[in-house]
Structures are given as structure tokens and as C-alpha cells.
Design a protein around this motif. Structure first.
Motif, short mmCIF file in Angstrom:
data_model
loop_
_atom_site.label_atom_id
_atom_site.label_comp_id
_atom_site.label_asym_id
_atom_site.label_seq_id
_atom_site.Cartn_x
_atom_site.Cartn_y
_atom_site.Cartn_z
N PRO A 117 0.85 -1.19 0.00
CA PRO A 117 0.00 0.00 0.00
C PRO A 117 0.88 1.25 0.00
CG PRO A 117 0.12 -0.91 2.20
CD PRO A 117 0.86 -1.87 1.30
N HIS A 118 0.28 2.39 -0.29
CA HIS A 118 1.03 3.65 -0.16
C HIS A 118 1.49 3.77 1.28
CE1 HIS A 118 0.18 5.15 -4.13
NE2 HIS A 118 -1.09 4.83 -3.96
N TYR A 119 2.76 4.18 1.46
CA TYR A 119 3.26 4.27 2.83
C TYR A 119 2.52 5.36 3.59
CZ TYR A 119 5.67 4.84 7.07
OH TYR A 119 5.89 4.93 8.41
N SER A 120 2.16 5.02 4.83
CA SER A 120 1.57 5.97 5.77
C SER A 120 1.91 5.48 7.17
CB SER A 120 0.05 6.02 5.59
OG SER A 120 -0.56 6.63 6.71
N GLN A 121 2.29 6.40 8.02
CA GLN A 121 2.56 6.03 9.41
C GLN A 121 1.32 5.41 10.05
OE1 GLN A 121 5.64 6.53 11.22
NE2 GLN A 121 4.61 5.12 12.59
N ASP A 122 0.14 5.89 9.67
CA ASP A 122 -1.10 5.32 10.21
C ASP A 122 -1.24 3.85 9.84
OD1 ASP A 122 -1.75 7.80 11.27
OD2 ASP A 122 -2.98 8.36 9.55
N THR A 123 -0.94 3.52 8.57
CA THR A 123 -1.00 2.12 8.14
C THR A 123 0.04 1.30 8.89
OG1 THR A 123 -1.71 2.85 5.95
CG2 THR A 123 -0.92 0.58 6.14
N GLN A 124 1.24 1.83 9.02
CA GLN A 124 2.29 1.13 9.76
C GLN A 124 1.87 0.88 11.21
OE1 GLN A 124 6.28 2.81 9.62
NE2 GLN A 124 6.77 1.85 11.57
N ASP A 125 1.26 1.88 11.84
CA ASP A 125 0.83 1.74 13.23
C ASP A 125 -0.21 0.64 13.40
OD1 ASP A 125 2.56 3.77 13.96
OD2 ASP A 125 1.00 5.31 14.09
N ALA A 126 -0.97 0.38 12.34
CA ALA A 126 -1.97 -0.70 12.39
C ALA A 126 -1.32 -2.06 12.16
CB ALA A 126 -3.06 -0.44 11.34
N GLY A 127 -0.07 -2.07 11.74
CA GLY A 127 0.66 -3.32 11.50
C GLY A 127 1.23 -3.35 10.11
N PHE A 128 2.43 -3.87 9.98
CA PHE A 128 3.07 -3.95 8.67
C PHE A 128 2.29 -4.90 7.77
CE2 PHE A 128 6.66 -2.21 10.94
CZ PHE A 128 7.30 -1.43 9.99
N PRO A 129 2.06 -4.50 6.53
CA PRO A 129 1.39 -5.39 5.57
C PRO A 129 2.23 -6.66 5.35
CG PRO A 129 1.43 -3.13 4.76
CD PRO A 129 2.33 -3.17 5.95
N PRO A 130 1.60 -7.82 5.26
CA PRO A 130 2.34 -9.07 5.05
C PRO A 130 3.30 -9.05 3.86
CG PRO A 130 0.09 -9.57 5.70
CD PRO A 130 0.16 -8.07 5.49
#
Length: 189
Positions: free
Chosen positions: A49-62
Motif C-alpha cells: 500500500p502507499h506508505y503511511s505512518q497510520d498504516t504502519q501503526d496498524a501493523g506492517f502489511p504481510p
């Protein structure tokens, strides 16, 4: 004996296009590798996915974690990418941004070699220089020479089979892979 032990490299492709010239280059690499070296592709960066700290905070994509692990387990990384607007494609920069945040950082102290191919004359040189800037920050160890910048690549790839057919280019890439193998062996712990 350690110096002659087998090496395994992975390819990180910076293009998503189905008929990508750079994908043709990447597909040719396993058969151009020197004896004792295997090369396999990493997963597609299209799955990031597009990098976002919010996405990272929810967990690294597999897919990010899988690619990071494959890079950590490899003896070196071959980045094969086109040049977009005098720089690297956004999808490749996005992948590097994701990979840079995984702990331990998979590209740190990792041997890396860059290959670019372009329909233009200079073969993606500006993309290589921008990519090197990011890799310096990540403390990757980039092979300086020989540089592989494949200009006028459209005439070096069979339009029907999408295979890299130009003998001179294939020979040069084999030479670069041999140099990269020596480089990676010198950096082995």
C-alpha cells in the motif's frame, strides 16, 4: 572455502508494466549468473500500500514483511528499475520507504547492485543516482562499478517474447553479476 560457497541474490523490480523492459532484464539474470550463484525474484511491489505512518501503526502489511525477510536471507539484492521523470518510479520509492521501517532494517549492510534500462540514450542514469542517495541513508553497500545502464533497450528485447536478446548487453550483465558476486563474498561476515 567460505569465499567459494554458493550465493543467493534476489531481484527487486521497480516496474509494474506487463511488457516491462526492466522485467525482461530481471528475468534474464538467473541464466547470466556465474557458477555458484542463484537469483530469484522478490514479490511484487504492487502489493505494497502507499506508505503511511497510520498504516504502519496498524501493523506492517504481510507483503512488506515477506519481502524484508527474503532480503535479509539473501546474500545480495539486484534492483532493476526504469527511470521516471529523471528519478525512480514512485512505486519503487514507496517500497524502499516501507522496507526502511522494518526492524531489523533488511537493506542495512546488504550488498546491492543497480541495473536500469530505458528506451532513451542514457539508460536510466538519473534514476540510478537518485536511488543511490536513498541506499546511502539505509547503509546498503552498493557496487560502484561496473554500472549497468541499458540505453535504447527497446531494440534489445524481443517484442514478441519479451526476452532480453542483445548479446552484448547479456555479456555485460554477466560481467556485472560476476563482479557483484565477488563484492558480496568480500562483504560476507
Amino acid at each position: 572455502m567460505t569465499n567459494q560457497s554458493p550465493l543467493h541474490f534476489v531481484t527487486l523490480l521497480g516496474s509494474l508494466r506487463k511488457a516491462s523492459f526492466n522485467a525482461a532484464v530481471a528475468r534474464a539474470l538467473p541464466e547470466l549468473a556465474p557458477e555458484g550463484v542463484s537469483i530469484s525474484p522478490l514479490g511484487s511491489i504492487a502489493d505494497f500500500p502507499h506508505y503511511s505512518q497510520d498504516t504502519q501503526d496498524a501493523g506492517f502489511p504481510p507483503p512488506v514483511l515477506a519481502m524484508a525477510e527474503a532480503i535479509r536471507n539473501a546474500d545480495g539484492v539486484i534492483i532493476v528499475t526504469p527511470e521516471y521523470n529523471y528519478s525512480v518510479p514512485g512505486v519503487l520509492k514507496n517500497a524502499i520507504d516501507w522496507l526502511s521501517r522494518v526492524t531489523p532494517q533488511p537493506l542495512a549492510a546488504k550488498p546491492v547492485v543497480i541495473q536500469t534500462a530505458s528506451p532513451g540514450m542514457i539508460g536510466g542514469a538519473r534514476a540510478q543516482y537518485h536511488l543511490r542517495q536513498s541506499l546511502v541513508f539505509l547503509n546498503a553497500f552498493v557496487l560502484n562499478r561496473p554500472e549497468a545502464m541499458i540505453g535504447q533497450v527497446a531494440g534489445k528485447v524481443d517484442a514478441d517474447t519479451l526476452e532480453l536478446t542483445d548479446g552484448v548487453t547479456r555479456e555485460f550483465l554477466a560481467t556485472q553479476l560476476a563482479a557483484f558476486s565477488q563484492f558480496a563474498r568480500k562483504l560476507r561476515p
